[in-house]
Design a protein around this motif. Structure first.
Motif, PDB file in Angstrom:
ATOM      1  N   ASN A 142      48.552  43.505  33.283  1.00  0.00           N
ATOM      2  CA  ASN A 142      47.407  42.622  33.025  1.00  0.00           C
ATOM      3  C   ASN A 142      47.092  41.740  34.235  1.00  0.00           C
ATOM      4  O   ASN A 142      47.164  40.511  34.177  1.00  0.00           O
ATOM      5  CB  ASN A 142      47.685  41.754  31.795  1.00  0.00           C
ATOM      6  N   SER A 169      37.588  40.791  38.258  1.00  0.00           N
ATOM      7  CA  SER A 169      37.846  42.149  37.790  1.00  0.00           C
ATOM      8  C   SER A 169      39.214  42.170  37.121  1.00  0.00           C
ATOM      9  O   SER A 169      40.237  41.931  37.782  1.00  0.00           O
ATOM     10  CB  SER A 169      37.802  43.139  38.955  1.00  0.00           C
ATOM     11  N   ASN A 170      39.239  42.415  35.825  1.00  0.00           N
ATOM     12  CA  ASN A 170      40.483  42.414  35.048  1.00  0.00           C
ATOM     13  C   ASN A 170      41.066  43.813  34.928  1.00  0.00           C
ATOM     14  O   ASN A 170      40.334  44.799  34.847  1.00  0.00           O
ATOM     15  CB  ASN A 170      40.219  41.856  33.641  1.00  0.00           C
ATOM     16  N   ASP A 171      42.391  43.885  34.879  1.00  0.00           N
ATOM     17  CA  ASP A 171      43.104  45.134  34.618  1.00  0.00           C
ATOM     18  C   ASP A 171      43.829  45.040  33.283  1.00  0.00           C
ATOM     19  O   ASP A 171      44.159  43.946  32.803  1.00  0.00           O
ATOM     20  CB  ASP A 171      44.132  45.413  35.719  1.00  0.00           C
ATOM     21  N   GLY A 188      40.397  44.052  30.278  1.00  0.00           N
ATOM     22  CA  GLY A 188      40.078  44.983  31.345  1.00  0.00           C
ATOM     23  C   GLY A 188      38.639  44.968  31.811  1.00  0.00           C
ATOM     24  O   GLY A 188      38.287  45.715  32.722  1.00  0.00           O
TER      25      GLY A 188
END
Length: 202
Positions: A142, A169-171, A188
């Motif tokens: 995350n 930008s999220n993972d 995400g």
């Protein structure tokens, strides 16, 4: 658990000036049995900084205890510095880590500003790396990245126009949002924001 917003009823000490560029601070708050919602954190923290010419460096560490930290104290450690290239440009870097129980979040930032006459341009990039567990859930995937750019145009010594744009930008399941962004972002996904306005110093 985070005490970075407000701590009530604290006692602090600042070092005097004239210590060959060194300066520092220490702070203690007993918490007084209140809740984190009204600033009732039990906090111990200290900071040491040094500045000479164009260089500034600072290191700080704080631990917090509230009704939300029954599984372990909340730790916050920061190392940062900057280098000025004359009066018109500056590069800054920072490393910050939050730790609580079996989880930690490490943020790394690189930023810069440069001035051209009445205009100042700004840019930064931040990387957030999560590791460990929250309960039974693993959070290693995350992570997130944020890029920001901005400009300030000084109309006078007291008034300026400004504008900023940013994207996160999220993972994985990360849901970081640009401040002021809508709640309920799906894990995400990306978060974007822009702002513009007039600043006046009274």
């Amino acid at each position: 658990a985070n005490s970075t917003v407000r701590v009530s009823n604290s006692v602090g000490y600042f070092t005097p000036a004239g210590l060959a560029g060194f300066e520092g601070q220490a702070m203690v708050s007993a918490g007084e049995g209140t809740t984190s919602a009204n600033g009732g954190h039990k906090v111990i923290g200290a900071r040491l900084g040094w500045a000479a010419g164009p260089v500034m460096v600072s290191l700080a560490h704080t631990t917090s205890e509230t009704e939300l930290t029954s599984t372990g104290k909340f730790g916050d450690t920061v190392l940062g510095g900057s280098w000025a290239f004359g009066p018109a440009a500056r590069v800054s870097a920072a490393w910050r880590q939050f730790k609580q129980n079996a989880s930690k979040q490490t943020n790394v930032m690189l930023a810069g500003t440069v001035a051209f006459g009445a205009t100042e341009l700004k840019a930064s990039i931040v990387r957030a790396n999560l590791a460990g567990r929250v309960g039974a859930a693993t959070i290693d995937a995350n992570d997130a990245r944020q890029v920001g750019i901005g400009a300030v145009y000084n109309l006078s010594k007291r008034t300026a126009l400004y504008g900023t744009a940013s994207q996160i930008s999220n993972d994985g399941a990360a849901t970081f949002v640009v401040p002021g962004g809508p709640a309920g972002l799906a894990g995400g996904r990306s978060s974007k924001g822009i702002e513009a306005g007039v600043r006046h110093l009274f």
